[in-house]
Design an enzyme around this catalytic site. Structure first.
Site, PDB file in Angstrom:
ATOM      1  N   ILE A 122      -5.262  20.840  52.790  1.00 12.22           N
ATOM      2  CA  ILE A 122      -4.735  21.493  54.003  1.00 12.22           C
ATOM      3  C   ILE A 122      -3.482  20.759  54.394  1.00 12.22           C
ATOM      4  O   ILE A 122      -2.704  21.010  55.202  1.00 12.22           O
ATOM      5  CB  ILE A 122      -5.871  21.265  55.204  1.00 12.22           C
ATOM      6  N   ASN A 124      -7.303   9.926  42.810  1.00 14.09           N
ATOM      7  CA  ASN A 124      -7.234   8.624  43.633  1.00 14.09           C
ATOM      8  C   ASN A 124      -8.736   8.033  43.688  1.00 14.09           C
ATOM      9  O   ASN A 124      -9.718   8.857  44.105  1.00 14.09           O
ATOM     10  CB  ASN A 124      -6.684   8.821  45.065  1.00 14.09           C
ATOM     11  N   VAL A 176     -11.201  10.323  51.213  1.00 12.53           N
ATOM     12  CA  VAL A 176     -12.541  11.155  50.978  1.00 12.53           C
ATOM     13  C   VAL A 176     -13.354  10.931  49.941  1.00 12.53           C
ATOM     14  O   VAL A 176     -12.851  10.998  48.823  1.00 12.53           O
ATOM     15  CB  VAL A 176     -12.203  12.737  50.986  1.00 12.53           C
ATOM     16  N   HIS A 214     -12.697  13.967  43.423  1.00 14.06           N
ATOM     17  CA  HIS A 214     -11.865  15.150  43.569  1.00 14.06           C
ATOM     18  C   HIS A 214     -10.708  14.757  42.798  1.00 14.06           C
ATOM     19  O   HIS A 214     -10.052  13.905  42.649  1.00 14.06           O
ATOM     20  CB  HIS A 214     -11.514  15.740  44.867  1.00 14.06           C
TER      21      HIS A 214
END
Length: 121
Positions: A36, A92, A101, A105
């Site tokens: 986003i 990360n 988060v 991912h």
């Protein structure tokens, strides 16, 4: 417990369809969707549908799923047509590395001049 959806995890909610996303690809075990806050023209996140807090935990608990995430990242790069020009895959891991988060991912980034605009989530 590792692998189980977490009620407070934004990516678990995206996987469950509780939060909308712009899907790029989906398999039985992974979901790829547009970031986003893109840092390059192509900026797609690939997540395992099972919850693991980071890439290291994912690789330790389920190496096959970790491999599936990486394979999907490559397929995203192909579909986004950034293979020939080059692309980056970034995990990360930990707050000190910029992870905000805590669901494993990988960022698939390409199509720019190679410089990131901001820190990645």
């Amino acid at each position: 417990m590792a692998g189980e959806a977490q009620v407070d995890c934004v990516f678990c909610k995206i996987v469950a369809g509780e939060i909308p996303s712009t899907k790029v690809r989906e398999t039985e075990h992974t979901l790829a969707f547009r970031d986003i806050n893109p840092q390059m023209p192509t900026h797609v996140l690939v997540v395992p549908k099972a919850h693991y807090p980071n890439a290291a935990a994912l690789a330790e608990a389920d190496p096959r799923l970790a491999g599936a995430v990486l394979a999907e990242a490559g397929r995203v790069a192909e579909e986004e047509k950034v293979v020939d020009s080059g692309y980056r895959l970034i995990f990360n891991t930990g707050a000190g590395a910029g992870q905000t988060v805590f669901h494993a991912h990988v960022h698939v980034l390409g199509g720019g001049n190679g410089e990131l605009h901001e820190k990645l989530v």
